[in-house]
Structure formats: C-alpha cells, structure tokens
Design a protein around this motif. Structure first.
Motif, PDB file in Angstrom:
ATOM      1  N   VAL A  17      36.238  25.376 -20.672  1.00 27.75           N
ATOM      2  CA  VAL A  17      34.794  25.525 -20.491  1.00 27.75           C
ATOM      3  C   VAL A  17      34.234  26.484 -21.540  1.00 27.75           C
ATOM      4  N   PHE A  18      33.372  25.963 -22.405  1.00 29.81           N
ATOM      5  CA  PHE A  18      32.730  26.777 -23.437  1.00 29.81           C
ATOM      6  C   PHE A  18      31.402  27.304 -22.903  1.00 29.81           C
ATOM      7  N   PHE A  19      30.875  28.326 -23.584  1.00 28.04           N
ATOM      8  CA  PHE A  19      29.525  28.786 -23.257  1.00 28.04           C
ATOM      9  C   PHE A  19      28.589  27.616 -23.538  1.00 28.04           C
ATOM     10  N   GLY A  20      27.720  27.307 -22.582  1.00 30.06           N
ATOM     11  CA  GLY A  20      26.832  26.162 -22.732  1.00 30.06           C
ATOM     12  C   GLY A  20      27.356  24.929 -22.008  1.00 30.06           C
ATOM     13  N   GLU A  21      28.533  25.049 -21.358  1.00 36.34           N
ATOM     14  CA  GLU A  21      29.082  23.931 -20.589  1.00 36.34           C
ATOM     15  C   GLU A  21      29.205  24.316 -19.116  1.00 36.34           C
ATOM     16  N   ASN A  22      29.242  23.274 -18.260  1.00 32.72           N
ATOM     17  CA  ASN A  22      29.369  23.541 -16.826  1.00 32.72           C
ATOM     18  C   ASN A  22      30.814  23.779 -16.422  1.00 32.72           C
ATOM     19  N   LEU A  23      30.992  24.546 -15.361  1.00 29.72           N
ATOM     20  CA  LEU A  23      32.318  24.702 -14.784  1.00 29.72           C
ATOM     21  C   LEU A  23      32.661  23.427 -14.012  1.00 29.72           C
ATOM     22  N   PRO A  24      33.955  23.150 -13.814  1.00 33.28           N
ATOM     23  CA  PRO A  24      34.319  21.907 -13.109  1.00 33.28           C
ATOM     24  C   PRO A  24      33.785  21.879 -11.678  1.00 33.28           C
ATOM     25  N   PRO A  25      33.387  20.688 -11.189  1.00 31.62           N
ATOM     26  CA  PRO A  25      32.864  20.576  -9.817  1.00 31.62           C
ATOM     27  C   PRO A  25      33.831  21.157  -8.784  1.00 31.62           C
ATOM     28  N   LYS A  26      35.128  21.015  -9.056  1.00 32.66           N
ATOM     29  CA  LYS A  26      36.161  21.525  -8.151  1.00 32.66           C
ATOM     30  C   LYS A  26      35.987  23.024  -7.879  1.00 32.66           C
ATOM     31  N   PHE A  27      35.549  23.748  -8.890  1.00 33.97           N
ATOM     32  CA  PHE A  27      35.336  25.194  -8.744  1.00 33.97           C
ATOM     33  C   PHE A  27      34.301  25.466  -7.647  1.00 33.97           C
ATOM     34  N   PHE A  28      33.172  24.765  -7.730  1.00 41.58           N
ATOM     35  CA  PHE A  28      32.082  25.003  -6.775  1.00 41.58           C
ATOM     36  C   PHE A  28      32.447  24.484  -5.378  1.00 41.58           C
ATOM     37  N   ASN A  29      33.066  23.286  -5.338  1.00 42.33           N
ATOM     38  CA  ASN A  29      33.415  22.693  -4.043  1.00 42.33           C
ATOM     39  C   ASN A  29      34.438  23.525  -3.297  1.00 42.33           C
ATOM     40  N   SER A  30      35.438  23.964  -4.027  1.00 35.95           N
ATOM     41  CA  SER A  30      36.503  24.728  -3.393  1.00 35.95           C
ATOM     42  C   SER A  30      35.982  26.074  -2.889  1.00 35.95           C
ATOM     43  N   TRP A  31      35.121  26.710  -3.685  1.00 37.71           N
ATOM     44  CA  TRP A  31      34.567  28.005  -3.280  1.00 37.71           C
ATOM     45  C   TRP A  31      33.710  27.859  -2.019  1.00 37.71           C
ATOM     46  N   GLU A  32      32.959  26.771  -1.968  1.00 39.36           N
ATOM     47  CA  GLU A  32      32.142  26.516  -0.778  1.00 39.36           C
ATOM     48  C   GLU A  32      33.038  26.384   0.462  1.00 39.36           C
ATOM     49  N   ASP A  33      34.119  25.613   0.326  1.00 44.13           N
ATOM     50  CA  ASP A  33      35.069  25.452   1.438  1.00 44.13           C
ATOM     51  C   ASP A  33      35.698  26.788   1.821  1.00 44.13           C
ATOM     52  N   ASP A  34      36.112  27.538   0.814  1.00 40.40           N
ATOM     53  CA  ASP A  34      36.769  28.820   1.104  1.00 40.40           C
ATOM     54  C   ASP A  34      35.800  29.798   1.765  1.00 40.40           C
ATOM     55  N   LEU A  35      34.540  29.757   1.340  1.00 35.27           N
ATOM     56  CA  LEU A  35      33.530  30.632   1.970  1.00 35.27           C
ATOM     57  C   LEU A  35      33.350  30.265   3.442  1.00 35.27           C
ATOM     58  N   ASP A  36      33.343  28.948   3.714  1.00 32.37           N
ATOM     59  CA  ASP A  36      33.199  28.476   5.097  1.00 32.37           C
ATOM     60  C   ASP A  36      34.337  28.973   5.985  1.00 32.37           C
ATOM     61  N   ASP A  37      35.534  29.008   5.393  1.00 35.78           N
ATOM     62  CA  ASP A  37      36.744  29.393   6.138  1.00 35.78           C
ATOM     63  C   ASP A  37      36.878  30.892   6.344  1.00 35.78           C
ATOM     64  N   MET A  38      36.238  31.657   5.474  1.00 29.40           N
ATOM     65  CA  MET A  38      36.514  33.094   5.415  1.00 29.40           C
ATOM     66  C   MET A  38      36.138  33.831   6.692  1.00 29.40           C
ATOM     67  N   ASN A  39      37.060  34.668   7.166  1.00 28.44           N
ATOM     68  CA  ASN A  39      36.733  35.568   8.273  1.00 28.44           C
ATOM     69  C   ASN A  39      37.349  36.934   8.001  1.00 28.44           C
ATOM     70  N   GLU A  40      37.199  37.846   8.948  1.00 30.93           N
ATOM     71  CA  GLU A  40      37.592  39.226   8.650  1.00 30.93           C
ATOM     72  C   GLU A  40      39.104  39.424   8.469  1.00 30.93           C
ATOM     73  N   ASP A  41      39.897  38.393   8.793  1.00 29.54           N
ATOM     74  CA  ASP A  41      41.342  38.492   8.531  1.00 29.54           C
ATOM     75  C   ASP A  41      41.666  38.296   7.048  1.00 29.54           C
ATOM     76  N   HIS A  42      40.761  37.612   6.348  1.00 33.81           N
ATOM     77  CA  HIS A  42      41.002  37.313   4.936  1.00 33.81           C
ATOM     78  C   HIS A  42      40.862  38.558   4.063  1.00 33.81           C
ATOM     79  N   LEU A  43      41.377  38.399   2.851  1.00 32.63           N
ATOM     80  CA  LEU A  43      41.236  39.462   1.859  1.00 32.63           C
ATOM     81  C   LEU A  43      40.925  38.793   0.527  1.00 32.63           C
ATOM     82  N   VAL A  44      39.951  39.345  -0.195  1.00 34.41           N
ATOM     83  CA  VAL A  44      39.635  38.820  -1.522  1.00 34.41           C
ATOM     84  C   VAL A  44      40.073  39.859  -2.554  1.00 34.41           C
ATOM     85  N   VAL A  45      41.001  39.467  -3.423  1.00 38.29           N
ATOM     86  CA  VAL A  45      41.510  40.400  -4.429  1.00 38.29           C
ATOM     87  C   VAL A  45      41.031  39.975  -5.815  1.00 38.29           C
ATOM     88  N   VAL A  46      40.245  40.836  -6.448  1.00 38.32           N
ATOM     89  CA  VAL A  46      39.765  40.588  -7.807  1.00 38.32           C
ATOM     90  C   VAL A  46      40.697  41.348  -8.751  1.00 38.32           C
TER      91      VAL A  46
END
Ligand code: OAD
Length: 276
Positions: A175-204
């Motif tokens: 993905v170059f600057f000026g291009e879109n990220l793959p649809p999978k990125f957005f779809n998967s994040w949406e699913d993961d957000l739906d699933d997330m609860n206080e047991d989860h941990l997000v590590v950056v």
C-alpha cells in the motif's frame, strides 16, 4: 528497569487473571529492527534518513503512487534491499506465535511488508497485512493481476521495469501513499471491535503511529478494553490521550518479549521455538 518490570507485571497479571481473554497486536517496523531491517522514522538509522542516494524530492515519495508512476526506479532500488527472504523473525515475532499456540491470539495487524509474522509460523487467519505485501502484484493502469515472478525478475535484473500488456507499470500490492488499505483490514477490525470485551488486551508495538488509518486503531479501542504500548518512545494516542488503564513499556521489543515470557512462565517454550 523498575518501571519496565512493573509494566510487564501488569500485562502478565491481566493475561493470567483473564484466561479467556485474547490479545490483538498492532505492530510496525520496530518489531523487525532487531532482525536487521531498518525502520522508517528513527533519526539516523531509519530508512527515510538514508534515501539520499535515491535523489527523491521528499523521502516518502519512494512509496508515493503518483511519484512511482513517473519514476519507478527508487522503489525498485529499495525493494531489492527490503525484499523478504534474507531475514529471520525476532524474539517478539516468536512470542506472537506462542500466543497463537496457546489460543490467546485474536489478531496481528501489521504495517510491515517483511512477512516475518508468517515466517514465525503465525497462520494466515490471524494476520492482517495492513500495508500489503510483495506476494501479489497488479498493473497500476488496468489493474490486471500478475504473479510475483514478473516483478521479482525485473527487480533482480535491475535494468527494466515490469510492465503490463497495456504498458502500465506492474507493482507489488504494497500500500503506497495515495492508495487504499485492503478491504480485509477494515472488515476484520470491525469484527474484532464487535468481539472486544474487558477480557481482551490490545498491544501496540514497534510503531510510531504516524500513518493513518492504522494510527486510528488504538483510538477506537473501547475504554473498557485495556491497551498496552511496547515501544522505544511513547507515541500516538498513548501520548496525546493517555488512559489511566494504559500500560506503557518504553523499552526494546525483544527485551519486553523475554521478560513477558518469563513472567508468564513461557520462556522455555519461547527459547525452543527460536531454536527449532
Ligand atoms: P516507524 O519507523 O515510523 O516507527 C517505528 C517505531 O518503532 C519508532 O517509534 C521506534 O522508536 C520504534 N522502535 C524501533 N526499534 C525498536 C525496538 N527494537 N524496540 C522497540 N521499539 C522500536 O515505522 P512504522 O510505524 O511501522 O508505510 O511506520 C508506519 C508506515 O510508515 C510503514 O508501514 C510504511 C511507512 O511509510 C508504507 O510503506 C506504506
């Protein structure tokens, strides 16, 4: 130091107390610097400080789609250097693999194109390559897909550029600057957000959080879900909007991996994975 070991304890306590909680990793170039791959923005050693030989109008032009369409040479030069295959995963990559093996991994969102997550044995279903990879290629004009070989052969020859039948340039699906990220990125994040609860941990880990939309992921983590940062410097939303529940580890990635594995009682398994 003391602050680091306290933070490690907070992370391991969370993981031990919530045995059903899974971890989502959001990672960048800093998890691969110990493998010998430079990151982008660390002053002095980062890639963007070392592109003078490419005579670019500005450093990020090397990954700019408009610039590439006029002058593909700098990207070709760099691609040869960055091409996956010559590098081994870091301790941290293997720690991610252990999270998978112990059924504690929800997802790894990576900005890296080095595919070292795969080399460490993480399965495709867990990996989101947010900025793409070399694996697939397409013509930037007519969008026709091409196998890797077409690009790779030209890159290795270093003389000409891979071109489509329509004469358009063929480029890896990085993905170059000026291009879109793959649809999978957005779809998967949406699913993961739906699933997330206080047991989860997000590590950056190992990212400057300078590039969007990736940098907005930590911002979108619900306040009920704990976030952790493992990085040489405090960055992004951890700096601008720190939360009381955040755990911040300002240290080298492999040191964090080693200490965390020890706290969790996983160190022998980690060493074994690295040796095998
Ligand atoms: P950056 O180079 O912007 O940030 C790397 C971060 O990792 C910095 O904050 C470093 O301090 C930290 N770091 C480096 N080595 C480390 C180590 N051993 N332990 C802990 N931390 C370490 O790289 P990214 O955030 O990945 O995009 O860059 C994001 C995107 O910008 C890349 O995917 C790339 C680039 O333009 C594209 O090519 C499309």
């Amino acid at each position: 130091d003391k602050k680091t070991s306290e933070s490690i304890k907070r992370i391991s306590q969370h993981l031990l107390k919530k045995p059903n909680g899974k971890v989502i990793f959001l990672v960048g170039a800093g998890i691969s610097t110990s493998c010998g791959i430079p990151d982008f923005r660390t002053p002095g050693t980062g890639l963007y400080d070392n592109l003078a030989k490419l005579n670019l109008p500005f450093a990020e032009a090397v990954f700019d789609i408009d610039y590439f369409s006029e002058n593909p040479k700098p990207f070709y030069t760099l691609a040869k250097e960055l091409y996956p295959g010559n590098f081994e995963p870091s301790k941290f990559h293997y720690l991610l693999r252990l999270f998978q093996d112990k059924d504690r991994l929800q997802r790894v969102y990576t900005q890296n194109i080095d595919t070292l997550e795969r080399s460490a044995g993480i399965k495709d279903e867990y990996i989101i390559e947010a900025h793409g990879s070399f694996a697939k290629n397409h013509c930037i004009e007519c969008k026709k897909e091409y196998p890797l070989k077409v690009f790779k052969d030209k890159m290795l020859e270093g003389k000409e550029y891979a071109r489509c039948k329509c004469k358009g340039l063929i480029k890896p699906n990085i993905v170059f600057f000026g291009e879109n990220l793959p649809p999978k990125f957005f779809n998967s994040w949406e699913d993961d957000l739906d699933d997330m609860n206080e047991d989860h941990l997000v590590v950056v880990a190992g990212t400057s959080l300078a590039v969007y939309p990736f940098a907005s992921l930590p911002i979108e983590v619900p306040s009920s879900v704990r976030r952790a940062l493992i990085n040489l410097e405090v960055v992004g939303d951890f700096k601008i909007n720190p939360r009381k529940s955040d755990v911040v580890l300002e240290c080298a990635i492999d040191e964090a991996a080693e200490q965390l594995a020890r706290e969790l009682g996983w160190n022998e398994e980690l060493e074994k994975l690295i040796m095998d």
